[in-house]
Design a protein around this motif. Structure first.
Motif, PDB file in Angstrom:
ATOM      1  N   VAL A  17     -38.157  13.967 -16.917  1.00 41.68           N
ATOM      2  CA  VAL A  17     -37.478  13.343 -16.768  1.00 41.68           C
ATOM      3  C   VAL A  17     -37.420  14.007 -15.906  1.00 41.68           C
ATOM      4  CG1 VAL A  17     -38.318  13.657 -17.440  1.00 41.68           C
ATOM      5  CG2 VAL A  17     -37.483  14.342 -18.199  1.00 41.68           C
ATOM      6  N   SER A  18     -38.574  12.069 -14.837  1.00 39.86           N
ATOM      7  CA  SER A  18     -37.916  11.655 -15.141  1.00 39.86           C
ATOM      8  C   SER A  18     -38.577  11.576 -15.336  1.00 39.86           C
ATOM      9  CB  SER A  18     -38.057  11.157 -15.480  1.00 39.86           C
ATOM     10  OG  SER A  18     -37.620  10.187 -15.819  1.00 39.86           O
ATOM     11  N   GLY A  19     -38.403  13.001 -14.675  1.00 35.81           N
ATOM     12  CA  GLY A  19     -37.817  13.104 -14.622  1.00 35.81           C
ATOM     13  C   GLY A  19     -37.800  13.361 -14.803  1.00 35.81           C
ATOM     14  N   LEU A  20     -38.020  13.005 -15.832  1.00 30.48           N
ATOM     15  CA  LEU A  20     -37.998  13.057 -16.354  1.00 30.48           C
ATOM     16  C   LEU A  20     -37.500  13.859 -15.786  1.00 30.48           C
ATOM     17  CD1 LEU A  20     -38.769  12.338 -19.379  1.00 30.48           C
ATOM     18  CD2 LEU A  20     -38.495  12.120 -17.903  1.00 30.48           C
ATOM     19  N   GLY A  75     -31.208  12.218 -12.143  1.00 29.05           N
ATOM     20  CA  GLY A  75     -31.010  10.420 -12.010  1.00 29.05           C
ATOM     21  C   GLY A  75     -32.384   9.655 -11.013  1.00 29.05           C
ATOM     22  N   SER A  76     -32.164   8.834 -11.344  1.00 33.58           N
ATOM     23  CA  SER A  76     -33.098   8.133 -10.387  1.00 33.58           C
ATOM     24  C   SER A  76     -33.147   6.476 -10.751  1.00 33.58           C
ATOM     25  CB  SER A  76     -34.648   8.729 -11.026  1.00 33.58           C
ATOM     26  OG  SER A  76     -35.626   7.571 -10.303  1.00 33.58           O
ATOM     27  N   VAL A  93     -30.180   7.976 -15.845  1.00 34.26           N
ATOM     28  CA  VAL A  93     -29.585   9.380 -15.959  1.00 34.26           C
ATOM     29  C   VAL A  93     -30.363   9.918 -17.301  1.00 34.26           C
ATOM     30  CG1 VAL A  93     -27.374  10.346 -15.872  1.00 34.26           C
ATOM     31  CG2 VAL A  93     -27.914   7.929 -14.677  1.00 34.26           C
ATOM     32  N   ASP A  94     -30.912  11.160 -17.012  1.00 32.92           N
ATOM     33  CA  ASP A  94     -31.188  11.975 -18.275  1.00 32.92           C
ATOM     34  C   ASP A  94     -30.065  13.146 -18.068  1.00 32.92           C
ATOM     35  OD1 ASP A  94     -33.577  10.642 -18.391  1.00 32.92           O
ATOM     36  OD2 ASP A  94     -34.814  11.944 -17.220  1.00 32.92           O
ATOM     37  N   LEU A  95     -29.870  13.317 -19.407  1.00 36.14           N
ATOM     38  CA  LEU A  95     -28.864  14.474 -19.712  1.00 36.14           C
ATOM     39  C   LEU A  95     -30.070  15.259 -20.764  1.00 36.14           C
ATOM     40  CD1 LEU A  95     -25.980  12.707 -20.833  1.00 36.14           C
ATOM     41  CD2 LEU A  95     -26.357  13.692 -18.004  1.00 36.14           C
ATOM     42  N   TYR A  96     -29.796  16.866 -20.332  1.00 34.47           N
ATOM     43  CA  TYR A  96     -30.378  17.225 -20.835  1.00 34.47           C
ATOM     44  C   TYR A  96     -29.983  18.953 -21.302  1.00 34.47           C
ATOM     45  CZ  TYR A  96     -32.697  18.363 -16.231  1.00 34.47           C
ATOM     46  OH  TYR A  96     -31.972  18.807 -14.984  1.00 34.47           O
TER      47      TYR A  96
END
Length: 250
Positions: A17-20, A75-76, A93-96
Motif C-alpha cells: 500500500v500498504s502501503g500500500l 514490504g512491512s 510484500v506488495d508487488l505492483y
C-alpha cells in the motif's frame, strides 16, 4: 496493504500500500529507479492497523519508465495474521505494476497490485481464507484532487467468499509551502458477502519534506469499523489514533 509510509504514513501507510508506494502523478520525463526505507508508529492501511497499534518497519523499490509504465515492490512488518490465530505470517510484500499518463489537465494511473503475506497460514484457521490478495486499480487526478477505485480479483485479506470486494478512495493534496503538505482522505471498504466487515475510514495527514530524501508525517486516522471483525488479540484495530512516520528515499 501499502504503504508508509503513510498511506503510502498515506502508507508515511503516505500505503501505511500498504502501503500500500504508488504515487498518483503523471509519468516522469526520464526513467528512474528509487528506493525507500522507513518506520511508523502504527502501520495503518485503509484505516485499519496491520501492526496491532504498534510500530512497523517498511521499505520498497520502484522503477518508473519514461514511457509511463512502472513496477515496484514494498514490504512491512505486520501482526494481524498471527493475531487471527495463524502460526505464520509476519511480513507483507506488495508487488505492483501499471501505467501512468495524462489527458489534458487530468492524469491517470491504472495497474494491478498483489498483497503477498509471506508463508502465511491464515487459510488453515477456521473462518478465514488465505490472506494473499490481488487487486486491480484505477485513479484519476485533477488539480489537487484524486479519486481511486480498487477491485479485488480474489478473496480479500482473508475474508471467505469475498472476491469482487472493492475500495473507493477520495483525497486531496494541498501544498502549504516550506515543504509542508496537507492531505485529507475518506475511503469506503466494501467486503463482499460480509457486511459487518465493511466500513468507512478517514484521515488527515500533515507531511514535511526535510530535504535530502528525508520526509516525516503525522496522520490523524479513524474508522467506523465494527469492533467484532477488527478486534484481534484484544486490540480494536480501527480506533482513532495519531500516527507518526519517517521515511528516507534514495
Amino acid at each position: 496493504m501499502k504503504k508508509i509510509l503513510v498511506p503510502s504514513l498515506i502508507a508515511l501507510a503516505l500505503g501505511s500500500v500498504s502501503g500500500l508506494a504508488q504515487a498518483q502523478a503523471a509519468a516522469a520525463p526520464e526513467s528512474s529507479l528509487s528506493f525507500n526505507v522507513g518506520a511508523t508508529t502504527d502501520y495503518r492501511y485503509r484505516g485499519i492497523s496491520q501492526s496491532r497499534l504498534k510500530p512497523a518497519l517498511q521499505g520498497g523499490v520502484d522503477y518508473a519508465d519514461k514511457s509511463g509504465f512502472y513496477v515496484g515492490a514494498w514490504g512491512s512488518t505486520i501482526k494481524w495474521i498471527k493475531d487471527s490465530g495463524a502460526s505464520k505470517g509476519t511480513t507483507e510484500v506488495d508487488l505492483y505494476g501499471g501505467y501512468k499518463g495524462a489527458m489534458g489537465d487530468v492524469s491517470y494511473d491504472v495497474g494491478v497490485l498483489r498483497y503477498q503475506y509471506l508463508g502465511n497460514t491464515l487459510g488453515d484457521v477456521t473462518g478465514f481464507a488465505n490472506a494473499n490478495t490481488t487487486e486491480v486499480y484505477g485513479a484519476v487526478t485533477y488539480n489537487v484532487f484524486t479519486a481511486k477505485y480498487s477491485h479485488a480479483l480474489t478473496n480479500t485479506f482473508g475474508n471467505v467468499n469475498s472476491k469482487n470486494s472493492y475500495y473507493l478512495d477520495l483525497s486531496a493534496t494541498f501544498d502549504l509551502g516550506n515543504g509542508f503538505t496537507l492531505t485529507p482522505h475518506v475511503g469506503r471498504q466494501m467486503i463482499n458477502n460480509t457486511p459487518l466487515a465493511s466500513y468507512n475510514d478517514y484521515s488527515l495527514t500533515l507531511g514535511k519534506d526535510l530535504g535530502n530524501g528525508l520526509s516525516a508525517s503525522a496522520m490523524a486516522v479513524g474508522t467506523n469499523a465494527d469492533t467484532g471483525p477488527y478486534t484481534l488479540a484484544g486490540k480494536y484495530n480501527g480506533k482513532d489514533a495519531l500516527v507518526v512516520g519517517l521515511k528516507y528515499a534514495f
